[in-house]
Design a protein around this motif. Sequence first.
Motif, PDB file in Angstrom:
ATOM      1  N   PHE A  67      85.781  10.271  41.949  1.00 36.51           N
ATOM      2  CA  PHE A  67      86.351  10.994  43.078  1.00 36.51           C
ATOM      3  C   PHE A  67      85.309  11.092  44.188  1.00 36.51           C
ATOM      4  N   LEU A  85      88.973  20.217  38.864  1.00 35.24           N
ATOM      5  CA  LEU A  85      90.020  19.599  39.671  1.00 35.24           C
ATOM      6  C   LEU A  85      91.202  19.187  38.791  1.00 35.24           C
ATOM      7  N   ASP A  86      90.965  18.311  37.829  1.00 34.93           N
ATOM      8  CA  ASP A  86      91.942  17.914  36.802  1.00 34.93           C
ATOM      9  C   ASP A  86      93.367  17.750  37.346  1.00 34.93           C
ATOM     10  N   PRO A  87      93.572  16.934  38.378  1.00 31.57           N
ATOM     11  CA  PRO A  87      94.910  16.837  38.962  1.00 31.57           C
ATOM     12  C   PRO A  87      95.903  16.068  38.095  1.00 31.57           C
ATOM     13  N   VAL A 103      96.577  19.508  42.226  1.00 29.16           N
ATOM     14  CA  VAL A 103      95.183  19.765  41.836  1.00 29.16           C
ATOM     15  C   VAL A 103      95.035  21.197  41.334  1.00 29.16           C
ATOM     16  N   ASP A 104      94.136  21.379  40.369  1.00 24.39           N
ATOM     17  CA  ASP A 104      93.836  22.724  39.870  1.00 24.39           C
ATOM     18  C   ASP A 104      92.905  23.432  40.869  1.00 24.39           C
ATOM     19  N   GLY A 105      91.612  23.192  40.754  1.00 20.63           N
ATOM     20  CA  GLY A 105      90.661  23.790  41.690  1.00 20.63           C
ATOM     21  C   GLY A 105      90.062  25.107  41.244  1.00 20.63           C
ATOM     22  N   VAL A 155     100.152  14.776  44.354  1.00 18.78           N
ATOM     23  CA  VAL A 155      98.883  15.102  43.714  1.00 18.78           C
ATOM     24  C   VAL A 155      98.809  16.617  43.574  1.00 18.78           C
ATOM     25  N   ASP A 201      98.387  21.264  46.878  1.00 20.39           N
ATOM     26  CA  ASP A 201      98.932  19.965  46.491  1.00 20.39           C
ATOM     27  C   ASP A 201      99.095  19.074  47.726  1.00 20.39           C
ATOM     28  N   TYR A 258      94.049  13.345  35.470  1.00 25.37           N
ATOM     29  CA  TYR A 258      92.625  13.127  35.672  1.00 25.37           C
ATOM     30  C   TYR A 258      91.830  14.284  35.075  1.00 25.37           C
ATOM     31  N   THR A 307      93.758  11.329  49.621  1.00 28.61           N
ATOM     32  CA  THR A 307      94.483  12.596  49.635  1.00 28.61           C
ATOM     33  C   THR A 307      93.663  13.649  50.370  1.00 28.61           C
ATOM     34  N   HIS A 336      93.127  17.876  50.908  1.00 28.28           N
ATOM     35  CA  HIS A 336      93.414  19.165  50.285  1.00 28.28           C
ATOM     36  C   HIS A 336      92.651  20.296  50.980  1.00 28.28           C
TER      37      HIS A 336
END
Length: 226
Positions: free
Chosen positions: A140, A213-215, A42-44, A40, A66, A191, A91, A93
């Motif tokens: 989420f 987030l847009d993982p 993730v942006d963030g 996974v 990640d 996502y 997950t 993070h």
Amino acid sequence: MNKQGTFVAVATSILAMAAAGSASAAESGKFQIKAFATKVAVDGAITKVKVDQLRLPAGADTRAKDAWVPTVAAEYFFSPRVSVETICCVTQHDVRGSGPLNGAALVDNAEVIPATVTVKYHFPLSSGVKPYVGAGPAYFMVFGEKVGASARALGATKVGLSSELGAALQAGVDIPLPGKAVGLSIDVKRYFVDTTAQFRAGDRVVLETKHKLDPWVASAGVAWRF
């Protein structure tokens, strides 16, 4: 076209194909279970600062770390070409600063359950290999997050990340093993979902930021069809 518009267009196309496939179905009531190893990514990144009593330096941003997790997917086939799938995983993070805040520990141990349901359309090949595409909603659920050491040093005593509704696009391939009841499967999802982080000092909100987030979620594993 923005990402929401792209999702709607792709989802509409998939549902149209699903309807066509169901109408000519010669097979139904089939189940498939998949066990994956999943990464996974993730942006963030911060997309909006709503409250900033901590006076973040210009250019400050964040990134989520990640994670590698085991994942289980359960799938029901309405026809040889149309199925619906849901996944199960949790997950974890950490969120760290970037830019002027590079490396700052902001949020620790945020747990995420990415509740996802996708409608999938398969393209069976003569070899039995089945590429597919899919799309659907995702929710989420975020819990367990703790204030990181750097944020605590700035006076924050509590942090909360909002649970949010988003969407997922999906593509992958199922590869049967000759003479076996199992096969191999590779799956990639993207996502589109945001979250809002709220840091408090006691009862006072000292920092509130919106994050993308847009993982990307990439999985590989084995599948059992029955």
